[in-house]
Write a protein that holds these residues in place. Structure first.
Motif, PDB file in Angstrom:
ATOM      1  N   MET A 182      -6.904 -10.058 -17.207  1.00  0.00           N
ATOM      2  CA  MET A 182      -5.349 -10.190 -17.332  1.00  0.00           C
ATOM      3  C   MET A 182      -6.157 -10.059 -18.916  1.00  0.00           C
ATOM      4  O   MET A 182      -5.102  -9.694 -19.969  1.00  0.00           O
ATOM      5  CB  MET A 182      -5.016 -12.020 -17.459  1.00  0.00           C
ATOM      6  N   GLU A 183      -7.105 -10.441 -19.547  1.00  0.00           N
ATOM      7  CA  GLU A 183      -7.476  -9.987 -21.204  1.00  0.00           C
ATOM      8  C   GLU A 183      -7.818  -9.102 -21.151  1.00  0.00           C
ATOM      9  O   GLU A 183      -7.276  -8.217 -22.288  1.00  0.00           O
ATOM     10  CB  GLU A 183      -8.707 -11.193 -21.830  1.00  0.00           C
ATOM     11  N   PRO A 213       8.736  -3.991 -22.013  1.00  0.00           N
ATOM     12  CA  PRO A 213      10.374  -5.158 -22.712  1.00  0.00           C
ATOM     13  C   PRO A 213       9.823  -6.080 -23.873  1.00  0.00           C
ATOM     14  O   PRO A 213       8.551  -6.436 -23.928  1.00  0.00           O
ATOM     15  CB  PRO A 213      10.815  -5.779 -21.072  1.00  0.00           C
ATOM     16  N   ASP A 214      10.281  -6.353 -24.412  1.00  0.00           N
ATOM     17  CA  ASP A 214      10.034  -6.847 -26.092  1.00  0.00           C
ATOM     18  C   ASP A 214       9.765  -8.256 -25.104  1.00  0.00           C
ATOM     19  O   ASP A 214      10.443  -8.682 -24.288  1.00  0.00           O
ATOM     20  CB  ASP A 214      11.484  -7.203 -26.423  1.00  0.00           C
ATOM     21  N   GLY A 215       9.056  -8.867 -26.056  1.00  0.00           N
ATOM     22  CA  GLY A 215       8.120 -10.505 -25.307  1.00  0.00           C
ATOM     23  C   GLY A 215       7.396 -10.254 -23.699  1.00  0.00           C
ATOM     24  O   GLY A 215       7.901 -11.038 -23.048  1.00  0.00           O
ATOM     25  N   TYR A 216       6.988  -8.999 -24.024  1.00  0.00           N
ATOM     26  CA  TYR A 216       6.488  -8.915 -22.551  1.00  0.00           C
ATOM     27  C   TYR A 216       5.464  -9.433 -22.139  1.00  0.00           C
ATOM     28  O   TYR A 216       4.653  -9.922 -22.725  1.00  0.00           O
ATOM     29  CB  TYR A 216       6.156  -7.463 -22.745  1.00  0.00           C
ATOM     30  N   ASN A 217       4.928 -10.322 -21.208  1.00  0.00           N
ATOM     31  CA  ASN A 217       3.950 -10.517 -20.219  1.00  0.00           C
ATOM     32  C   ASN A 217       2.912 -10.084 -19.635  1.00  0.00           C
ATOM     33  O   ASN A 217       2.540  -8.979 -19.043  1.00  0.00           O
ATOM     34  CB  ASN A 217       4.604 -12.253 -19.941  1.00  0.00           C
ATOM     35  N   ASP A 218       2.085 -10.693 -18.803  1.00  0.00           N
ATOM     36  CA  ASP A 218       0.824  -9.930 -18.266  1.00  0.00           C
ATOM     37  C   ASP A 218       1.264  -9.346 -17.003  1.00  0.00           C
ATOM     38  O   ASP A 218       0.952  -8.394 -16.793  1.00  0.00           O
ATOM     39  CB  ASP A 218       0.007 -10.967 -17.772  1.00  0.00           C
ATOM     40  N   ASP A 219       2.621 -10.038 -16.036  1.00  0.00           N
ATOM     41  CA  ASP A 219       3.271  -9.450 -15.339  1.00  0.00           C
ATOM     42  C   ASP A 219       3.752  -8.291 -15.099  1.00  0.00           C
ATOM     43  O   ASP A 219       3.697  -7.169 -14.467  1.00  0.00           O
ATOM     44  CB  ASP A 219       4.083 -10.533 -13.827  1.00  0.00           C
ATOM     45  N   ASP A 220       4.561  -8.204 -16.575  1.00  0.00           N
ATOM     46  CA  ASP A 220       4.803  -6.810 -16.759  1.00  0.00           C
ATOM     47  C   ASP A 220       3.836  -5.566 -17.116  1.00  0.00           C
ATOM     48  O   ASP A 220       3.635  -4.185 -16.676  1.00  0.00           O
ATOM     49  CB  ASP A 220       5.764  -6.910 -18.032  1.00  0.00           C
TER      50      ASP A 220
END
Ligand code: HEM
Length: 466
Positions: A420-421, A309-316
């Motif tokens: 994560m990186e 999604p737009d603005g995705y994060n590490d969890d996505d």
């Protein structure tokens, strides 16, 4: 004569291995200093079997059973003094501690700040910003000149994020295109540390021969510590308005238990930078390299990251099956630490693979050999991310030996940070650099490993093109 008597009376004599390992450790040291240790040990395993003597007091094993015995969480095998020789300084650090209790106490102080949940709560946006900037710079370079070295950009990325987390001072290498002076100092120092850990007389010689080059090679750590004053100041909140560091979170925890001295903060800040910068850059680079070697996988990855999604994060990103399987498979074939982690047989000795190893024997198992064992990983030389899909049941043996971040109680402290990186950088790359290809000079030969505890591409670069 003394050598022969020692060789004949050694309890390690029955262990298979070449004749010279009864007498001397020079061949092992030679290959270690040349950066070919993993290949040397692997060749011995191919010739002599799953347990092999690699030097008079050193044994390498290559079975899941032995691996478990040496490295499980409850194992009494301790880290070898090599870690202290390598670090070359006296202030105890988590990476080098050999005493099990002392290490457990230090680890407790640091564990919380490096948990995935804490990293996400405190650092994720900054890390994602740095990862996105690295990929933006790569895309710009591809637009401008049609080619670029991704290893260099990911080194900048990993060092900028180490600077931010450890010292409260983003090194801004991605903006300037320059390696920060402290990273240069660390690189030179690491060469000296590696040589010094094998040949202790060389640093001693360096102390008495007046040469600034030798000084940088063997005493560079002092410059790192000087710089690390910044970590202490920022962590203790003395420089308001500048960066917070991960030690700020840690000190809070330490006040409740085992306090951290300024010396210890300086030392750990330096160590974490050493442990986490090139290793992370190598991991990201090989993950992308492996996918570009397989255009079908590359296409699927490009489609998969488009579903974010737009603005995705590490969890996505962590929920993407192929991307995470690709990183895992790259960790198997091209992991940044594929050598062994040396351990010492505890009091009373140990029976390993049918041989009695007396206490004090140096022993270890190397990922490079285990990860290429067809009995553990079918078709081991093929890059098959799907073997990591939850539905393809990985064998119990594979689960035991697959530890690109190290085993048991000494598992990498920075594992979640590095993961994560890596996830964020690899996802950003396949979103932004669609259709990129390996340049003709980026070949399996140029990407072969040089192995100095960690592994690096021999050519020191990974050029890609449009
Ligand atoms: C992809 C990147 C990384 C890889 C492949 C990696 C790999 C490893 C491995 C294999 C070990 C175990 C070594 C042994 O037992 O001899 C280790 C330990 C360690 N790593 Fe990492 N590492 C990475 C990133 C980081 C980062 C970002 C940090 C920053 C904090 C870090 C800090 C440490 C520390 C402090 C230890 C010692 C842990 C202990 O003994 O309790 N590493 N790492």
């Amino acid at each position: 004569v003394a050598l022969c008597i020692r060789a004949l009376s050694s309890p390690l004599r029955p262990i298979p291995g070449p004749w010279h390992t009864h007498f001397v450790n020079w061949p092992l040291k030679w290959y270690t200093i040349c950066g070919k240790r993993i290949y040397f040990i692997d060749a011995l395993h191919q010739k002599y079997g799953k347990i092999v003597r690699i030097a008079p007091g050193e044994v390498s094993v290559a079975t899941p059973g032995a691996y478990k015995q040496i490295y499980s969480v409850t194992s009494k095998f301790t880290k070898h003094e090599w870690y202290q020789w390598f670090s070359g300084h006296d202030v105890p650090a988590m990476f080098t501690m050999t005493n099990i209790k002392e290490h457990a106490a230090r680890r407790k102080v640091f564990a919380r700040a490096f948990r995935k949940s804490q990293l996400r709560a405190n650092w994720e946006p900054q890390i994602q910003k740095i990862a996105n900037l690295a990929v933006l710079r790569i895309a710009e370079a591809l637009d401008e000149s049609g080619r670029t070295d991704i290893f260099e950009w990911f080194r900048f990325m990993a060092s900028d994020s180490s600077g931010m987390l450890m010292f409260g001072d983003n090194f801004h290498s991605l903006e300037t295109g320059e390696t920060h002076h402290i990273i240069k100092t660390i690189s030179v120092y690491l060469i000296g540390a590696g040589v010094g850990a094998e040949l202790s007389w060389i640093p001693f010689l360096a102390k008495i021969i007046p040469s600034s080059r030798l000084h940088d090679l063997f005493n560079g750590w002092n410059s790192v510590l000087q710089y690390a004053n910044l970590a202490v100041e920022n962590s203790r909140g003395q420089r308001y308005g500048t960066g917070k560091t991960i030690f700020g979170d840690i000190i809070e925890q330490a006040e409740k238990s085992d306090k951290l001295s300024d010396d210890e903060i300086r030392n750990e800040a330096g160590n974490f930078t050493v442990a986490g910068t090139d290793t992370t850059a190598t991991t990201i680079t090989y993950s992308i390299y492996a996918a570009l070697l397989h255009p079908d996988i590359q296409k699927q990855l490009e489609a998969e990251v488009d579903t974010l999604p737009d603005g995705y994060n590490d969890d996505d990103v962590e929920k993407l099956p192929l991307l995470n399987a690709t990183i895992k498979e790259a960790g198997r074939l091209y992991g940044a630490v594929q050598g062994w982690y040396p351990r010492v047989v505890p009091e009373g000795g140990a029976m390993i693979e049918g041989f009695l190893l007396p206490q004090g024997t140096t022993v270890g198992a190397q990922g490079y050999t285990l990860y290429r064992d067809p009995d553990i990983f079918p078709n081991p030389n093929e890059f098959v991310p799907s073997r990591w899909f939850p539905e393809s049941s990985m064998s119990a043996e594979a689960k035991i030996v697959y530890n690109p971040f190290g085993p048991g109680s000494r598992v990498c402290l920075g594992k979640h940070l590095a993961e994560m990186e890596t996830r964020l950088a690899v996802a950003a790359f396949f979103r932004k650099c669609k259709g990129a290809a390996l340049a003709p000079e980026t070949t399996p030969e140029s990407m072969e490993f040089l192995n100095f505890f960690a592994t690096f591409p021999k050519g020191d670069k990974c050029i890609i093109q449009t």
